[in-house]
Design an enzyme around this catalytic site. Structure first.
Site, short mmCIF file in Angstrom:
data_model
loop_
_atom_site.label_atom_id
_atom_site.label_comp_id
_atom_site.label_asym_id
_atom_site.label_seq_id
_atom_site.Cartn_x
_atom_site.Cartn_y
_atom_site.Cartn_z
CG LEU A 422 9.56 -53.06 -10.55
CD1 LEU A 422 10.70 -54.05 -10.60
CD2 LEU A 422 10.08 -51.63 -10.66
N GLY A 425 1.74 -58.63 -15.60
CA GLY A 425 1.73 -59.49 -16.79
C GLY A 425 0.66 -60.55 -16.68
CD GLN A 427 3.40 -66.99 -17.18
OE1 GLN A 427 4.37 -67.10 -16.46
NE2 GLN A 427 3.34 -67.50 -18.39
N GLY A 428 1.42 -62.71 -13.45
CA GLY A 428 1.58 -62.17 -12.12
C GLY A 428 2.01 -60.71 -12.13
CB THR A 429 1.81 -58.10 -9.70
OG1 THR A 429 0.46 -58.19 -10.16
CG2 THR A 429 2.18 -56.64 -9.55
CE LYS A 444 6.02 -64.16 -13.34
NZ LYS A 444 6.54 -64.95 -14.47
CG ASP A 541 5.81 -64.78 -24.86
OD1 ASP A 541 5.50 -64.33 -25.98
OD2 ASP A 541 5.31 -64.38 -23.80
#
Length: 742
Positions: A422, A425, A427-429, A444, A541
């Site tokens: 999807l 980022g 910090q991860g996929t 995630k 954020d």
């Protein structure tokens, strides 16, 4: 300042071979060195010794030792490698202090040459403090930027924002422009330096640079005038004869892929590319495996004698060198009798049988134990013990968090199929998955968690587990028994608010009604985090890409990886600066102290995005050096506010509603955090605007209505640009189709 030893020997390291045979790097009959620098072909001292005019080197005898000057760019070379790189000596000069934005170019240009600035080995360095620098890749785009804040007592040697900052470069640049500004007044004439530098060199000498920051009044007394810079070069390999044992790989198809100085470059097969597709194909050439030397010379690649170096061969007995390879001899000892051979054969057979039986009987137990140990290892490494500690010490609903098995999530995501992704980022996929009970979820898959980052990952689990709000993404559980930790969220199908603002469509346009509702929902969620949650939570954020829209296009706040819980009586957090450029609170930049008002500032930027349809950072606005927040405040002050609003907002919204929201944005973006409203006050005011819109304001709100009307009347609505055709739907940016969500 003397260059470190690493630069003086880098050329030697790249050109050193494992052979005792001398290798010729230059063209036959041409000098091979200028001073301490080896000049390999296609470079050469003089036009007859080089491949073409771009690679002519002038050996200047004005100094001892002599200096090699690359004629086409008029710069001194510190080292040159046949592997497509060269280190040159670039001039450095200090910045003049200014609280106004200034644009400046570095003092050299590579246009018209085969050289480009390496983004792999270099960084743009902002040495000094209270300076902001934006890097311009060309006339119309901004690549990156950084801000350095002051701390006289800092012992940080990472150049990561305190007294110094650095930023990465895009590939393929031949010239660099940057914009800088001092964020507070100073009495010094000079505010520091902005320069490109070879990363290893800068890291080695950073402690030396810290001395420059103590006295910037006369920087040239510090003898800092030059810095080494790594350039990459390409050449038309079809115009001359290569070595018989060389191969070439096209660089055109992958211009962002570069190679290390002494690495074999066979990362891509040349069969992937059709030479006929390139009129002037630039090639990266190297000697074949088993050979070394200069691939650009006809006899440049020489066979390596692997047998002369035990580390290059695996022979137990005799080693015989061959062209490009080697062979091993394994002689038979004829003194061994036939009886001994039989005994050895029988013993080997019995041993193999016993080993086979033992392996067969213990395989299941060993596999099970290994699997269990791996899961325990991953559980501990991924912060399982820290999570258990949080669970045992918390009175909240953390016990409701489900621990999923690795098998269950692998099955749900089709073993993390690329088609299920999807988004990616910092910090991860995130993958789309379906659980066995039919629920659609978002999984995630975090990046590898280092020991120092365990708290960040567990923090997101703990915070989301204690949040129960309809406008905040719900955490369903996690899995810690895999190599990288996994988080499982409810699936939000309609993408991000950023996509709907900046890539609108006719099928579901982002109307004024929707924009107000989304602003109210996000404000309500942040108000809940700040004042209604069991422990106040700062998101840290807030941006349009972290606001998702569900199946009914309701807002859902997501991505709590950098969020923090705070004590009831705690007013701020002191942390390293985190967040997204364009949304960050300027006070947070300077103090590193994050407060609830910092979230208010970021939310104000999101509201301005909803009003204007513009991005928080834009290359067009960057040309004049202004973020969206600054652009909005300046337009409001100059009474040109309605010139920057989105066409659909002007068409569908009432004037008093629009101005009321704009006034609220202005207060949220106040540079003094104490003058900003709280998120609870913002949520209440947005609800008040909605009640005013519905015509259901109670008597005690009449004064507020009069105030909003008074604000609206203070603006000159005749200044709205007549070039915006409000009655023509094709003129609205929101009327373009929205891409289908995966």
């Amino acid at each position: 300042m003397r260059l470190p030893l690493i630069l003086q020997i880098v050329s030697f390291l790249c050109l050193t071979t494992t052979m005792a045979v001398a290798i010729s790097w230059s063209k036959p009959g041409c000098p091979e060195q200028c001073g301490n620098v080896t000049i390999p072909y296609p470079f050469g001292i003089g036009p007859k010794c080089s491949a073409n005019s771009s690679f002519v080197v002038i050996c200047s005898n004005d100094t001892i030792p002599p200096k090699p000057i690359v004629s086409s760019i008029k710069m001194e070379a510190l080292s040159i490698s046949v592997h497509g790189t060269a280190i040159i000596k670039q001039p450095v000069s200090p910045m003049n202090c200014s609280d106004k934005q200034k644009k400046q170019s570095l003092e050299f240009s590579l246009f018209g040459s085969p050289f480009t600035i390496s983004h792999t080995y270099n960084s743009l360095v902002n040495l000094g403090c209270q300076n902001t620098v934006w890097l311009s890749a060309n006339e119309t785009s901004t690549a990156s930027g950084c801000l350095a804040i002051c701390d006289d007592n800092s012992t940080d040697t990472t150049c990561n924002g305190v007294n110094c900052c650095q930023t990465t470069l895009p590939p393929g640049l031949q010239q660099i422009q940057y914009t800088y500004r001092s964020i507070q007044s100073t009495n010094n004439s000079y505010c520091g330096y902005v320069f490109l530098a070879y990363d290893k060199w800068f890291q080695e000498d950073y402690k030396t640079f810290q001395g420059l920051q103590s006295d910037l009044s006369n920087p040239f007394d510090k003898e800092f005038r030059y810095a080494p810079l790594v350039l990459e070069w390409e050449i038309n390999a079809t115009s001359y004869e290569l070595s018989n044992y060389a191969s070439c790989t096209y660089l055109n198809a992958y211009p962002s892929k570069y190679y290390d100085f002494c690495r074999n470059p066979s990362l891509y097969s040349s069969s992937l590319f059709n030479e006929n597709d390139y009129k002037f194909p630039s090639k990266y050439c190297s000697c074949l495996d088993g050979f070394e030397g200069n691939p650009y010379l006809h006899e440049g690649c020489i066979d390596i004698d692997e047998c002369s170096n035990p580390t290059l061969n695996g022979c137990i007995y005799n080693c015989t060198n061959t062209i490009g390879s080697f062979s091993c001899d394994h002689p038979v000892d004829h003194k061994i009798g036939s009886r001994v051979k039989i005994l050895i054969s029988i013993g080997s057979g019995l041993g193999a049988l016993i080993l086979l039986l033992g392996s067969w009987t213990s395989t299941k137990a060993i596999k099970k134990r290994i699997k269990t140990n791996r899961k325990c290892k991953f559980f501990k490494r991924n912060g399982g013990l820290l999570l258990e500690q949080q669970l045992s010490s918390s009175d909240s609903g953390l016990h409701k968090t489900k621990l999923f098995s690795s098998k269950e999530l692998a099955q749900a995501t089709d073993r993390y199929n690329e088609n299920r992704i999807l988004g990616r980022g910092g910090q991860g996929t995130v993958y789309k998955g379906m659980l066995t009970d039919g629920r659609i979820v978002a999984v995630k898959k975090s990046k590898r968690v280092d020991e120092g980052d365990l708290e960040v990952f567990i923090n997101e689990v703990v915070i989301l587990s204690q949040i129960n709000h309809r406008n905040i993404v719900k955490l369903l559980g996690c899995c810690l028994e895999t190599e990288v930790p996994l988080l499982v969220y409810e699936f939000i199908p309609n993408g991000t608010l950023f996509q709907h603002i900046h890539d609108p469509n006719d099928g579901f346009p982002l109307s004024w009604e929707m924009r107000l509702r989304i602003a109210r929902e996000v404000a309500g969620a942040l108000s809940y985090l700040h004042s209604a949650a069991s422990t106040p939570i700062y998101h840290r954020d807030i941006k349009s890409t972290n606001i998702l829209l569900d199946d009914k296009y309701r807002a859902k706040v997501s991505d709590f990886g950098t969020s923090r819980s705070v004590a009831i009586d705690q007013t701020h957090l002191t942390t390293r600066v985190l967040g997204t450029f364009g949304y960050l609170d300027p006070e947070y930049f300077q103090s590193s102290q994050f407060t609830e008002k910092s979230d208010v500032y970021s939310f104000g930027v999101v509201m301005v995005e909803l009003l204007t349809g513009e991005k928080a950072i834009s290359s067009i606005r960057a040309e004049v050096g202004r973020s969206l927040a600054t652009h909005f405040l300046d337009s409001m002050e100059e009474n040109h506010l309605f010139d920057i609003f989105d066409a659909r907002v002007l068409k569908e919204g009432k004037k008093d509603e629009i101005v009321a929201v704009a006034e609220l944005c202005r207060r949220c973006l106040h540079l003094n955090g104490k003058r900003r409203p709280t998120m609870k006050e913002v949520a209440v005011e947005l609800e008040g605007i909605q009640r005013l819109k519905e015509g259901s304001i109670q008597n005690h709100d009449e004064n507020k209505e009069d105030h909003l009307i008074e604000i609206a009347e203070s603006y000159d609505f005749s200044l709205i640009s007549g070039s915006i055709p409000l009655d023509n739907k094709t003129a609205c940016s929101d009327d373009h189709p929205l891409l289908d969500e995966p």
